[in-house]
Design an enzyme around this catalytic site. Structure first.
Site, short mmCIF file in Angstrom:
data_model
loop_
_atom_site.label_atom_id
_atom_site.label_comp_id
_atom_site.label_asym_id
_atom_site.label_seq_id
_atom_site.Cartn_x
_atom_site.Cartn_y
_atom_site.Cartn_z
N ASN A 64 48.00 19.35 -63.81
CA ASN A 64 46.65 19.30 -63.28
C ASN A 64 45.90 20.56 -63.71
O ASN A 64 46.48 21.65 -63.82
CB ASN A 64 46.64 19.13 -61.76
CG ASN A 64 47.48 20.13 -61.00
OD1 ASN A 64 48.50 20.59 -61.50
ND2 ASN A 64 47.07 20.48 -59.80
N ILE A 65 44.63 20.39 -64.00
CA ILE A 65 43.78 21.49 -64.46
C ILE A 65 42.52 21.48 -63.61
O ILE A 65 41.65 20.62 -63.78
CB ILE A 65 43.42 21.34 -65.96
CG1 ILE A 65 44.69 21.18 -66.80
CG2 ILE A 65 42.59 22.53 -66.43
CD1 ILE A 65 44.43 20.76 -68.24
N GLU A 66 42.45 22.40 -62.67
CA GLU A 66 41.29 22.45 -61.77
C GLU A 66 40.15 23.24 -62.40
O GLU A 66 40.31 23.89 -63.44
CB GLU A 66 41.70 23.07 -60.43
CG GLU A 66 42.70 22.19 -59.68
CD GLU A 66 43.11 22.75 -58.33
OE1 GLU A 66 43.75 22.03 -57.58
OE2 GLU A 66 42.78 23.93 -58.03
N CYS A 75 43.64 15.50 -63.32
CA CYS A 75 45.01 15.38 -62.79
C CYS A 75 46.02 15.43 -63.94
O CYS A 75 45.70 15.18 -65.10
CB CYS A 75 45.17 14.06 -62.06
SG CYS A 75 44.07 13.83 -60.65
N GLU A 77 48.47 13.37 -64.58
CA GLU A 77 48.71 12.08 -65.20
C GLU A 77 47.68 11.80 -66.29
O GLU A 77 48.00 11.32 -67.38
CB GLU A 77 48.64 10.94 -64.17
CG GLU A 77 49.64 11.07 -63.03
CD GLU A 77 49.06 11.83 -61.83
OE1 GLU A 77 48.43 12.89 -62.02
OE2 GLU A 77 49.25 11.36 -60.70
N CYS A 109 46.84 9.55 -57.74
CA CYS A 109 45.62 9.29 -56.97
C CYS A 109 44.98 8.00 -57.47
O CYS A 109 45.38 7.44 -58.50
CB CYS A 109 44.64 10.46 -57.11
SG CYS A 109 43.76 10.53 -58.68
N CYS A 112 43.72 8.02 -61.10
CA CYS A 112 44.81 7.97 -62.09
C CYS A 112 45.46 6.59 -62.14
O CYS A 112 45.87 6.13 -63.19
CB CYS A 112 45.85 9.05 -61.80
SG CYS A 112 45.26 10.70 -62.24
ZN ZN Z 1 44.89 11.69 -60.25
#
Ligand code: ZN
Length: 158
Positions: A64-66, A75, A77, A109, A112
């Protein structure tokens, strides 16, 4: 006293011992565990790793890359799927997702699920959800269509 209703989600039947999984699945989960270490999540501190295997045996990983502009984050995935597709690989055969939650397994989520379902229209593929202990003890084994039946599709739903 109110009656407590317990729903049987059949979830227990899908939890397997890591050691019982096929070597390919174990390798994919290990790759997701490793990818999780790259997570950029200064806001949530919730590290997620993912790995997708494609038909030729390749494994694409993602974390994940915020982003400070929250909705711009992505996310694990979708990071892994984007890497695979941009490398010309669309035939996903399996996906692993790894994160640490005390309460249970972390599943993809909603965004995804839809994103991955795009690549499961012809053939559903297994989804392995595990915790990051290496090797994990237990793995939730499900599939993308199991998590998102009747997903949106321009091509109609099969
Ligand atoms: Zn997701």
């Amino acid at each position: 006293m109110p009656r407590v209703i317990v729903y049987n989600t059949n979830a227990d039947k899908q939890v397997r011992d890591f050691k019982e999984l096929a070597p390919d699945a174990q390798e994919l989960i290990r790759a997701a565990i490793e990818a999780r270490r790259m997570a950029y999540c200064p806001y949530s501190k919730f590290q997620v790793g993912a790995a997708i295997q494609t038909g030729d045996g390749s494994i694409y990983t993602g974390c994940n890359i915020e982003n400070g502009a929250y909705p711009a984050g992505i996310c694990a995935e979708r990071t892994a799927a984007s890497k695979a597709v941009s490398d010309g690989k669309r035939d996903f055969v399996a996906c692993a997702v790894v994160a640490q939650q005390e309460s249970g397994f972390t599943t993809p989520c909603g965004v995804c699920r839809q994103f991955l379902a795009e690549f499961a229209m012809q053939r559903d593929f297994p989804l392995y959800c595990a915790k990051p202990a290496c090797p994990p003890l237990h793995v939730l084994v499900t599939s993308i269509r199991d998590l998102l039946p009747r997903s949106f599709s321009f091509l109609g739903n099969k």
